[in-house]
Design an enzyme around this catalytic site. Sequence first.
Site, mmCIF file in Angstrom:
data_model
loop_
_atom_site.group_PDB
_atom_site.id
_atom_site.type_symbol
_atom_site.label_atom_id
_atom_site.label_comp_id
_atom_site.label_asym_id
_atom_site.label_seq_id
_atom_site.Cartn_x
_atom_site.Cartn_y
_atom_site.Cartn_z
ATOM 1 N N CYS A 1 7.646 -21.054 -0.868
ATOM 2 C CA CYS A 1 8.947 -21.162 -0.832
ATOM 3 C C CYS A 1 8.548 -21.179 -2.814
ATOM 4 O O CYS A 1 9.059 -19.903 -3.328
ATOM 5 C CB CYS A 1 9.018 -22.666 -0.822
ATOM 6 S SG CYS A 1 9.489 -22.376 0.761
ATOM 7 N N ARG B 1 9.425 -29.979 3.696
ATOM 8 C CA ARG B 1 7.911 -30.221 3.512
ATOM 9 C C ARG B 1 6.956 -29.569 4.366
ATOM 10 O O ARG B 1 7.319 -30.592 5.629
ATOM 11 C CB ARG B 1 6.935 -30.887 2.402
ATOM 12 C CG ARG B 1 7.684 -31.166 1.192
ATOM 13 C CD ARG B 1 7.428 -32.838 0.880
ATOM 14 N NE ARG B 1 7.767 -33.376 1.678
ATOM 15 C CZ ARG B 1 7.188 -34.777 1.046
ATOM 16 N NH1 ARG B 1 6.062 -35.474 0.471
ATOM 17 N NH2 ARG B 1 7.087 -35.768 2.206
ATOM 18 N N LYS C 1 -1.413 -25.945 1.202
ATOM 19 C CA LYS C 1 -1.880 -27.784 0.523
ATOM 20 C C LYS C 1 -2.377 -27.487 1.984
ATOM 21 O O LYS C 1 -2.490 -27.363 2.854
ATOM 22 C CB LYS C 1 -0.684 -28.000 0.733
ATOM 23 C CG LYS C 1 0.858 -28.293 1.506
ATOM 24 C CD LYS C 1 1.974 -28.449 1.034
ATOM 25 C CE LYS C 1 2.846 -28.063 2.142
ATOM 26 N NZ LYS C 1 4.254 -29.025 2.331
HETATM 27 N N1 LIG Z 1 8.772 -23.117 4.731
HETATM 28 C C1 LIG Z 1 9.281 -23.464 3.876
HETATM 29 O O1 LIG Z 1 8.816 -24.537 3.648
HETATM 30 C C2 LIG Z 1 11.168 -23.889 4.380
HETATM 31 C C3 LIG Z 1 11.590 -25.265 3.230
HETATM 32 C C4 LIG Z 1 12.465 -24.966 3.079
HETATM 33 C C5 LIG Z 1 13.753 -23.932 3.359
HETATM 34 N N2 LIG Z 1 12.991 -23.041 3.175
HETATM 35 C C6 LIG Z 1 13.426 -21.690 3.939
HETATM 36 O O2 LIG Z 1 13.660 -20.849 4.695
HETATM 37 C C7 LIG Z 1 14.487 -20.035 5.540
HETATM 38 C C8 LIG Z 1 12.908 -19.576 6.147
HETATM 39 O O3 LIG Z 1 11.878 -19.586 6.292
HETATM 40 P P1 LIG Z 1 10.271 -19.946 6.765
HETATM 41 O O4 LIG Z 1 9.297 -20.617 6.040
HETATM 42 O O5 LIG Z 1 11.187 -20.861 8.128
HETATM 43 O O6 LIG Z 1 10.502 -18.213 7.080
HETATM 44 P P2 LIG Z 1 9.746 -17.890 9.249
HETATM 45 O O7 LIG Z 1 9.271 -16.160 8.192
HETATM 46 O O8 LIG Z 1 8.876 -18.656 8.776
HETATM 47 O O9 LIG Z 1 10.725 -17.630 9.610
HETATM 48 C C9 LIG Z 1 11.345 -16.655 9.608
HETATM 49 C C10 LIG Z 1 11.764 -16.321 11.068
HETATM 50 O O10 LIG Z 1 13.343 -15.169 11.335
HETATM 51 C C11 LIG Z 1 12.901 -14.507 12.326
HETATM 52 N N3 LIG Z 1 14.040 -13.185 12.407
HETATM 53 C C12 LIG Z 1 13.680 -12.681 11.005
HETATM 54 N N4 LIG Z 1 14.918 -12.436 11.209
HETATM 55 C C13 LIG Z 1 15.556 -12.543 12.387
HETATM 56 C C14 LIG Z 1 16.896 -12.060 13.172
HETATM 57 N N5 LIG Z 1 18.014 -10.268 13.085
HETATM 58 N N6 LIG Z 1 17.420 -12.275 14.256
HETATM 59 C C15 LIG Z 1 16.866 -14.117 14.688
HETATM 60 N N7 LIG Z 1 15.564 -14.197 13.899
HETATM 61 C C16 LIG Z 1 15.374 -12.964 12.950
HETATM 62 C C17 LIG Z 1 11.624 -14.174 11.969
HETATM 63 O O11 LIG Z 1 11.560 -13.834 13.570
HETATM 64 C C18 LIG Z 1 11.037 -15.009 11.883
HETATM 65 O O12 LIG Z 1 10.552 -15.712 13.109
HETATM 66 C C19 LIG Z 1 13.225 -18.946 3.524
HETATM 67 O O13 LIG Z 1 14.710 -19.184 3.312
HETATM 68 C C20 LIG Z 1 12.945 -20.312 3.195
HETATM 69 O O14 LIG Z 1 12.571 -19.748 2.150
HETATM 70 C C21 LIG Z 1 12.161 -23.292 4.011
#
Ligand SMILES: NC(=O)c1ccc[n+]([C@@H]2O[C@H](COP(=O)([O-])OP(=O)(O)OC[C@H]3O[C@@H](n4cnc5c(N)ncnc54)[C@H](O)[C@@H]3O)[C@@H](O)[C@H]2O)c1
Length: 436
Positions: free
Chosen positions: A263, A154, A326
């Site tokens: 999410c 989270r 949040k």
């Molecule tokens: N944020 C959360 O709390 C959370 C929790 C659990 C799961 N997730 C899942 O994890 C995944 C990532 O979420 P996030 O919140 O970290 O996303 P985010 O948008 O914060 O980060 C994604 C990163 O990936 C990079 N990126 C995109 N394409 C790329 C490539 N080809 N090569 C290298 N880097 C690349 C982007 O520049 C960005 O920095 C999602 O599927 C999300 O659903 C997120």
Amino acid sequence: MKIAMVGSGYVGLVSGACFADFGHEVVCIDKDQAKIDRLREGAMPIYEPGLEGLVEANVDAGRLSFTTDLAEGIRGAQAIFIAVGTPSRRGDGHADLSYVHAVAREVGEALEHEAVVVTKSTVPVGTGDEVERIIAESGCGHRVVVVSNPEFLREGAAIDDFKRPDRIVIGTEDAVGREVMGEVYRPLFLNQSPILYVSRRSAELIKYAANAFLATKITFINEMADLCEKVGADVQDVARGIGMDNRIGAKFLHAGPGYGGSCFPKDTLALLKIAEDFDSPVRIVEAVVKANESRKRAMGRKVLEALGGAEAARGRKVALLGLTFKPNTDDMRDSPAIAVARALTDAGVQVTAYDPEGMEQAGPLMPEVAMAADPYAAIEGADAVAIVTEWDAFRALDLKRVKDLARAAVLVDLRNIYRPEDVRAAGFTYFSIGRD
Ligand SMILES: NC(=O)c1ccc[n+]([C@@H]2O[C@H](COP(=O)([O-])OP(=O)(O)OC[C@H]3O[C@@H](n4cnc5c(N)ncnc54)[C@H](O)[C@@H]3O)[C@@H](O)[C@H]2O)c1
């Protein structure tokens, strides 16, 4: 073990820093040059408590590094994690897998050795098969095992969640996949964190099912709160009364302005699409998505009512306290505050807001809202104060000062962080969620 983390956002950066802290050698890769430059300078691209120190310590220890060069970053890595975004696809709500597929292609083209590719991004059932196919078609001549390892951390408590998870889900039926993942998570296994080995498809579905269930719990208590208001009951007592039942549990039973964030909104929508594609409707989740969507704007109307209705509210001033979805994050994605602010500005209300961490991200999303330097500056001259996000900073407002600064002593508490009797004793007209 050498680990590559492709995508250095919330999940990639936190996971990468924690894996490095376990003693692994981790390279965090991102195609966003500015993000990598900032990280190399020791600046965090996101706000997450404890992250800066963790990153710094592991960079200093030589276990954590950053690059935009994927080929260099994955060289020698036994485990290559995909942690890029999977936002809602514009127009239809399906998970947009273009970033995941692009990484699979790049990895397939650059890989010079056998490796385990781990999908940490939240992805629809069957994505692992697709990642496997793309890597094979990219001309990669080496054996690649594709594993699903969804993430449950989270935001705001990400490091603790990662290091002390309720469970780790590993989706693979491949012996090498199991062995490498066992090694990746060995420190947590030794700490007795439960590790659940399941099939890849089960792992992919577990993540969506978990988020949909939690979103359902929130929406359930929100609807109970509405009912409480009609029948004269108190939702806090109802939540406590049902939450003490171990089969139900007390968590995620806090009535509020609706779920938001990076999410739940996109994952519930994506689950509807997966269910539709497989002709197996999830009607409960359909209802949850609908109820939550209309709730956010309804909370704006609640603030208008506190001002005496839409007519009376025109031209008045409201202070919004809290904008992020949040506390303890700067994440504004799908925050209910956006809909609340929009409902108010649509009704001709002047809105001034303050958030401890989210104002930079919020600014472009709510151009009609003025941002204030602190809560009291936002409150100055306000006809009503609305608490939208339960940051600790708002839990102990100096109510006397609020009353002196505001034009009217009206408090709308969309998170139920105050006791009605305290606020009323301080001379306020008080509105909250599901209570008298
Ligand atoms: N944020 C959360 O709390 C959370 C929790 C659990 C799961 N997730 C899942 O994890 C995944 C990532 O979420 P996030 O919140 O970290 O996303 P985010 O948008 O914060 O980060 C994604 C990163 O990936 C990079 N990126 C995109 N394409 C790329 C490539 N080809 N090569 C290298 N880097 C690349 C982007 O520049 C960005 O920095 C999602 O599927 C999300 O659903 C997120």
